[in-house]
Write a protein that holds these residues in place. Structure first.
Motif, PDB file in Angstrom:
ATOM      1  N   ASP A  52      -5.749  -2.064   5.143  1.00 19.31           N
ATOM      2  CA  ASP A  52      -6.554  -1.625   6.279  1.00 19.31           C
ATOM      3  C   ASP A  52      -7.344  -2.782   6.885  1.00 19.31           C
ATOM      4  O   ASP A  52      -7.392  -2.944   8.106  1.00 19.31           O
ATOM      5  CB  ASP A  52      -7.511  -0.515   5.845  1.00 19.31           C
ATOM      6  N   TRP A  88       2.247   1.747  -3.521  1.00 19.97           N
ATOM      7  CA  TRP A  88       1.223   2.281  -4.417  1.00 19.97           C
ATOM      8  C   TRP A  88       0.995   3.766  -4.150  1.00 19.97           C
ATOM      9  O   TRP A  88       0.819   4.555  -5.084  1.00 19.97           O
ATOM     10  CB  TRP A  88      -0.090   1.513  -4.273  1.00 19.97           C
ATOM     11  N   SER A  99      -7.840   3.287  -8.828  1.00 20.16           N
ATOM     12  CA  SER A  99      -8.551   2.228  -8.112  1.00 20.16           C
ATOM     13  C   SER A  99      -7.591   1.173  -7.556  1.00 20.16           C
ATOM     14  O   SER A  99      -7.868   0.579  -6.509  1.00 20.16           O
ATOM     15  CB  SER A  99      -9.590   1.572  -9.013  1.00 20.16           C
ATOM     16  N   GLN A 100      -6.480   0.948  -8.225  1.00 22.66           N
ATOM     17  CA  GLN A 100      -5.490  -0.009  -7.710  1.00 22.66           C
ATOM     18  C   GLN A 100      -4.916   0.466  -6.382  1.00 22.66           C
ATOM     19  O   GLN A 100      -4.675  -0.329  -5.474  1.00 22.66           O
ATOM     20  CB  GLN A 100      -4.367  -0.214  -8.733  1.00 22.66           C
ATOM     21  N   SER A 125       0.826  -1.197   0.000  1.00 22.51           N
ATOM     22  CA  SER A 125       0.000   0.000   0.000  1.00 22.51           C
ATOM     23  C   SER A 125       0.868   1.259   0.000  1.00 22.51           C
ATOM     24  O   SER A 125       0.578   2.217  -0.723  1.00 22.51           O
ATOM     25  CB  SER A 125      -0.922   0.001   1.221  1.00 22.51           C
ATOM     26  N   ASP A 165      -4.284   4.092 -12.960  1.00 25.01           N
ATOM     27  CA  ASP A 165      -5.567   3.670 -12.407  1.00 25.01           C
ATOM     28  C   ASP A 165      -5.554   3.856 -10.888  1.00 25.01           C
ATOM     29  O   ASP A 165      -4.900   3.111 -10.160  1.00 25.01           O
ATOM     30  CB  ASP A 165      -5.812   2.200 -12.770  1.00 25.01           C
ATOM     31  N   VAL A 200      -6.455   2.450  -4.228  1.00 25.99           N
ATOM     32  CA  VAL A 200      -7.522   2.346  -3.235  1.00 25.99           C
ATOM     33  C   VAL A 200      -7.693   0.901  -2.791  1.00 25.99           C
ATOM     34  O   VAL A 200      -7.857   0.623  -1.596  1.00 25.99           O
ATOM     35  CB  VAL A 200      -8.841   2.920  -3.800  1.00 25.99           C
ATOM     36  N   ILE A 201      -7.638  -0.023  -3.727  1.00 25.39           N
ATOM     37  CA  ILE A 201      -7.778  -1.445  -3.397  1.00 25.39           C
ATOM     38  C   ILE A 201      -6.633  -1.899  -2.497  1.00 25.39           C
ATOM     39  O   ILE A 201      -6.852  -2.599  -1.501  1.00 25.39           O
ATOM     40  CB  ILE A 201      -7.856  -2.300  -4.678  1.00 25.39           C
ATOM     41  N   ALA A 202      -5.419  -1.499  -2.813  1.00 24.56           N
ATOM     42  CA  ALA A 202      -4.262  -1.874  -1.984  1.00 24.56           C
ATOM     43  C   ALA A 202      -4.390  -1.291  -0.579  1.00 24.56           C
ATOM     44  O   ALA A 202      -4.101  -1.967   0.418  1.00 24.56           O
ATOM     45  CB  ALA A 202      -2.962  -1.407  -2.640  1.00 24.56           C
ATOM     46  N   GLN A 256      -7.208  -0.520   0.976  1.00 28.89           N
ATOM     47  CA  GLN A 256      -8.289  -1.203   1.679  1.00 28.89           C
ATOM     48  C   GLN A 256      -7.873  -2.596   2.139  1.00 28.89           C
ATOM     49  O   GLN A 256      -8.222  -3.022   3.240  1.00 28.89           O
ATOM     50  CB  GLN A 256      -9.536  -1.297   0.791  1.00 28.89           C
ATOM     51  N   LYS A 257      -7.123  -3.308   1.309  1.00 30.00           N
ATOM     52  CA  LYS A 257      -6.611  -4.623   1.714  1.00 30.00           C
ATOM     53  C   LYS A 257      -5.728  -4.491   2.949  1.00 30.00           C
ATOM     54  O   LYS A 257      -5.843  -5.272   3.895  1.00 30.00           O
ATOM     55  CB  LYS A 257      -5.810  -5.265   0.579  1.00 30.00           C
TER      56      LYS A 257
END
Length: 103
Positions: free
Chosen positions: A78, A55, A68-69, A52, A66, A71-73, A75-76
């Motif tokens: 977190d 990123w 979103s990648q 994270s 992107d 944000v996804i990293a 959230q994972k």
């Protein structure tokens, strides 16, 4: 006739194993203990946090197309951290409960 008292704990450790006479039983690999699973989970949580951070640094440098990648990293990482904290809280709570027990 002398009667001996029952012992609740065995004198020597009990080892259970069985082998098939047909040759179909394979040797079991070394089983992992709880501490091994815990260490692996903590390493994975740490790796998600580091990913994270990478990123986020790439986003700040303008190298990410992107978002979103990122944000996804985040959230994972977190979710993994929150799970780790909850497991720690439960373990501390269980330890405190055991310490309150009267023996």
């Amino acid at each position: 006739m002398q009667v001996e008292a029952l012992q609740m704990t065995p004198v020597r450790p009990v080892q259970m194993s069985a082998e098939s006479h047909l040759g179909e039983t394979e040797r079991a690999e070394e089983t992992k203990g709880f501490s091994d699973y815990l260490k692996d989970a903590l390493k994975e949580t740490n790796q998600l946090q580091l990913d994270s951070d990478r990123w986020n640094a790439a986003l700040a440098a303008g190298q990410v197309d992107d978002v979103s990648q990122v944000v996804i990293a985040a959230q994972k990482a977190d979710i993994a951290l929150q799970l780790t904290l909850q497991l720690r809280n439960r373990a501390v709570s269980a330890y405190q409960e055991i310490m309150r027990m009267q023996v």
